[in-house]
Enzyme design. Structure first.
Site, short mmCIF file in Angstrom:
data_model
loop_
_atom_site.label_atom_id
_atom_site.label_comp_id
_atom_site.label_asym_id
_atom_site.label_seq_id
_atom_site.Cartn_x
_atom_site.Cartn_y
_atom_site.Cartn_z
N HIS A 1 0.83 -1.20 0.00
CA HIS A 1 0.00 0.00 0.00
C HIS A 1 0.86 1.26 0.00
O HIS A 1 0.59 2.20 -0.73
CB HIS A 1 -0.91 0.01 1.24
CG HIS A 1 -2.19 -0.72 1.02
ND1 HIS A 1 -3.41 -0.09 1.01
CD2 HIS A 1 -2.44 -2.02 0.77
CE1 HIS A 1 -4.36 -0.98 0.77
NE2 HIS A 1 -3.80 -2.16 0.63
N ASP B 1 -3.74 7.00 2.17
CA ASP B 1 -4.29 5.73 1.73
C ASP B 1 -5.79 5.77 2.00
O ASP B 1 -6.23 6.28 3.05
CB ASP B 1 -3.65 4.59 2.52
CG ASP B 1 -3.97 3.23 1.90
OD1 ASP B 1 -3.07 2.62 1.33
OD2 ASP B 1 -5.14 2.78 2.00
N GLN C 1 10.34 -7.92 -10.19
CA GLN C 1 9.13 -8.39 -10.87
C GLN C 1 8.83 -7.66 -12.18
O GLN C 1 8.51 -8.27 -13.18
CB GLN C 1 7.93 -8.29 -9.92
CG GLN C 1 6.64 -8.79 -10.53
CD GLN C 1 5.55 -9.01 -9.51
OE1 GLN C 1 5.75 -9.71 -8.52
NE2 GLN C 1 4.38 -8.43 -9.73
N ASN D 1 -1.43 -4.63 -7.71
CA ASN D 1 -0.18 -4.14 -8.32
C ASN D 1 0.34 -5.16 -9.33
O ASN D 1 0.76 -4.79 -10.43
CB ASN D 1 0.87 -3.89 -7.23
CG ASN D 1 0.44 -2.78 -6.29
OD1 ASN D 1 0.35 -1.62 -6.68
ND2 ASN D 1 0.14 -3.15 -5.04
N SER D 2 0.30 -6.43 -8.95
CA SER D 2 0.79 -7.47 -9.87
C SER D 2 -0.05 -7.51 -11.14
O SER D 2 0.48 -7.72 -12.24
CB SER D 2 0.75 -8.84 -9.17
OG SER D 2 1.72 -8.89 -8.16
N GLY E 1 -8.83 -10.98 0.67
CA GLY E 1 -9.23 -9.61 0.32
C GLY E 1 -9.86 -9.53 -1.07
O GLY E 1 -10.75 -10.29 -1.42
N GLN F 1 -8.66 -10.29 -3.85
CA GLN F 1 -8.01 -11.11 -4.87
C GLN F 1 -8.97 -12.05 -5.61
O GLN F 1 -8.79 -12.31 -6.80
CB GLN F 1 -6.85 -11.89 -4.23
CG GLN F 1 -5.77 -10.95 -3.68
CD GLN F 1 -4.89 -11.58 -2.61
OE1 GLN F 1 -4.92 -12.78 -2.40
NE2 GLN F 1 -4.10 -10.76 -1.93
O1 LIG Z 1 9.50 -10.92 -5.53
C1 LIG Z 1 8.74 -9.96 -5.61
C2 LIG Z 1 7.41 -9.98 -5.14
C3 LIG Z 1 6.64 -8.84 -5.28
N1 LIG Z 1 7.16 -7.72 -5.86
C4 LIG Z 1 6.34 -6.50 -5.98
O2 LIG Z 1 5.48 -6.40 -4.87
C5 LIG Z 1 4.23 -5.88 -5.25
C6 LIG Z 1 3.13 -6.83 -4.80
O3 LIG Z 1 1.92 -6.16 -4.85
P1 LIG Z 1 0.51 -6.90 -5.04
O4 LIG Z 1 0.58 -7.79 -6.20
O5 LIG Z 1 -0.54 -5.86 -5.07
O6 LIG Z 1 0.41 -7.84 -3.79
P2 LIG Z 1 0.27 -7.57 -2.19
O7 LIG Z 1 1.54 -7.06 -1.67
O8 LIG Z 1 -0.21 -8.85 -1.61
O9 LIG Z 1 -0.87 -6.46 -2.17
C7 LIG Z 1 -1.81 -6.05 -1.21
O10 LIG Z 1 -2.30 -4.80 -1.69
C8 LIG Z 1 -2.93 -4.85 -2.98
C9 LIG Z 1 -3.29 -3.42 -3.37
O11 LIG Z 1 -4.22 -2.88 -2.50
C10 LIG Z 1 -4.14 -5.76 -2.95
O12 LIG Z 1 -4.71 -5.86 -4.23
C11 LIG Z 1 -3.71 -7.14 -2.45
O13 LIG Z 1 -4.83 -8.00 -2.34
C12 LIG Z 1 -3.02 -7.02 -1.10
O14 LIG Z 1 -2.57 -8.29 -0.64
C13 LIG Z 1 4.25 -5.70 -6.76
O15 LIG Z 1 4.48 -4.34 -7.06
C14 LIG Z 1 5.45 -6.55 -7.20
O16 LIG Z 1 6.10 -6.04 -8.33
C15 LIG Z 1 8.45 -7.70 -6.31
O17 LIG Z 1 8.92 -6.69 -6.83
N2 LIG Z 1 9.21 -8.82 -6.17
#
Ligand SMILES: O=c1ccn([C@@H]2O[C@H](COP(=O)(O)OP(=O)(O)O[C@H]3O[C@H](CO)[C@@H](O)[C@H](O)[C@H]3O)[C@@H](O)[C@H]2O)c(=O)[nH]1
Length: 481
Positions: A31, A130, A350, A369-370, A388, A390
């Protein structure tokens, strides 16, 4: 509450900034990172405005290591929010830590804002927060300044929270999703493909009284009154939902995808993933990550490893060291003796991986974000949502945007994952998914060209945050606080 050593002492630049914006982060999950990326973009556009980044000590120290703000003396980390006790396991501890934080946060923000105003000598003229910090609306209103919440997930989940009372009125409230799960959430425009069982816990089923559910409910009620709600998305992605939200909000600003508009500059490749990717065929590699909050069960981790072994699909798996210990010994031995078959690493670059031509499929928990990062790189998905928003995101990907598939049965099994890998990497359907996501990628790119929606929305945001607005009316509706 501890003030920290992070305060910037660059008095020359900041003694009298033209304006002072307080930014309040939510220190869990991914976040705070998108919030800081947004602030970086704003700070570049308004170098004479000071952005005080209020957050917990722990989150700020991780964040400012991961995102480089060295060229931005006007962004100042202020670690003066009540500190969290995040164990980061996505389970009970995590929710408890969120509850503790949320309880202390309103006072924390009030005191934090007073502290930074005293330290800088310039009153705060805007609150960017946020969206989870819904109580900031009232704080901003009392100060007579705009409140600009950032919603870090999809417009669909935002819409669910804004429409929570409509959903409860129509479908009632339930202990679990069993009684109404196949019903369609058709009281929300743009959700004709979404079932009640796809909604996040705490909206119509689950524990509606948990601090987290209450926070989301309250947030849905007050966001329409915010000066502007900012989203990491683009209007063309889910147009019907965007239209409906715009009609409910004073101002809705899709200014993303951040992966295009504010990409992080430092993504270290300490494990040599990119060189490894270079050795593989175009579109052949599976990348696996379940984000920062939760990890699937040990059984699922083992089943996933077995499916990779059985299919021979080359892979990069981002897995916390604690979970890595659950992988079968034979699997670890195989990848140690033959490095080309795959790597398991604790953190991956990523965005760069998704952008690599060898990338074939992303096995993901469907964090927003992913998803945005996959779209801007045209990568199809295999979905294993955990919590959540997802599950709802998976539904959008499968049924609306059509660039990915779930795993049969909803959890990872060896045969289910083998099937999904085959489907995405080698079948006609997979080809179709790849071409669908390329269309979305193109839409995203169009959205950030000059004169297009995300770009124009960002201009509105700059005016709102850094003022004066030169008489321009930014909102569609009057405030009703
Ligand atoms: O090895 C890794 C793993 C993750 N990432 C980064 O980490 C972020 C992960 O974000 P996201 O995919 O949104 O997952 P969460 O961290 O689990 O996100 C939380 O926040 C999101 C935005 O509110 C919600 O959609 C999700 O459900 C909630 O778990 C991304 O930018 C990825 O690029 C990396 O760079 N390298």
């Amino acid at each position: 509450m501890a003030t920290n050593g992070h305060h910037n002492h660059n008095h020359q630049l900041h003694h009298h900034p033209r304006r002072h914006v307080a930014v309040c982060a939510f220190p869990f999950g991914t976040h705070a990172a998108p919030l800081l990326l947004l602030v970086k973009r704003l700070a570049a556009a308004a170098p004479d405005v000071r952005f005080s980044f209020l957050n917990t000590t722990k989150s700020n120290s991780l964040l400012f290591k991961a995102i480089n703000v060295s060229g931005f003396p006007n962004i100042v980390p202020c670690s003066i929010m009540p500190d969290d006790h995040d164990k980061g396991d996505g389970g009970h501890h995590h929710l408890k830590a969120i509850g503790v934080f949320l309880q202390a946060a309103p006072d924390g923000v009030r005191r934090g804002v007073a502290e930074i105003e005293a330290a800088v000598g310039v009153a705060v003229s805007c609150l960017i927060t946020d969206a989870f910090l819904w109580f900031c609306g009232e704080i901003a209103d009392k100060k007579g300044v705009p409140w600009v919440p950032l919603w870090t997930a999809s417009s669909a989940s935002l819409s669910v929270h804004v429409h929570t009372d409509d959903l409860r009125n129509k479908f009632g409230t339930h202990h679990n999703s069993g009684t109404c799960h196949e019903k369609i959430a058709d009281c929300i425009p743009g959700m004709s493909n979404v079932r009640i069982s796809d909604l996040p816990l705490g909206v119509v089923f689950g524990d509606l009284d948990s601090p987290f559910s209450k926070m989301l409910h309250n947030m849905g009620l007050v966001l329409p009154k915010a000066s502007a709600v900012v989203i990491n998305s683009f209007e063309e992605l889910l147009p019907a939902i965007t239209r409906d939200l715009k009609s409910k909000m004073r101002c809705l600003l899709n200014v993303g995808p951040f992966a295009l508009t504010s990409p992080p500059q430092v993504e270290s490749d300490q494990f040599g993933c990119l060189e490894w990717m270079d050795q593989h065929k175009v579109g052949s590699v599976a990348y696996i990550s379940f984000g920062t909050v939760a990890t699937p069960s040990k059984e699922e981790i083992i089943a996933l490893a077995e499916s990779l072994e059985a299919t021979g699909v080359p892979f990069i798996w981002s897995l916390k060291d604690s979970a890595k210990a659950q992988l079968p010994l034979s699997f670890m031995k195989r990848i140690e003796s033959n490095k080309t078959c795959g790597m398991v690493i604790s953190w991956a670059p990523q965005l760069k991986l998704l952008a690599h031509p060898s990338m074939g499929v992303f096995i993901t928990h469907c964090g927003w974000n992913s998803i945005m990062e996959s779209i801007v790189n045209g990568v199809p998905l295999i979905c294993r949502p955990i919590l959540g928003d997802q599950v709802l995101n998976q539904r959008l990907i499968e049924s609306v945007l059509k660039f990915g598939t779930g795993i049969e049965g909803g959890t990872i099994t060896k045969s289910g994952t083998m099937k999904a890998l085959h489907q995405v990497l080698s079948s006609h359907e997979g080809k179709q998914m790849r071409s669908n996501v390329k269309v979305l990628k193109e839409l995203a790119e169009q959205g950030i060209r000059s004169g297009s929606t995300s770009n124009e929305n960002f201009k509105v945001l700059i005016e709102l945050v850094t003022g004066p607005t030169n008489g321009r009316v930014v909102e569609n509706k009057k405030s009703e606080w």
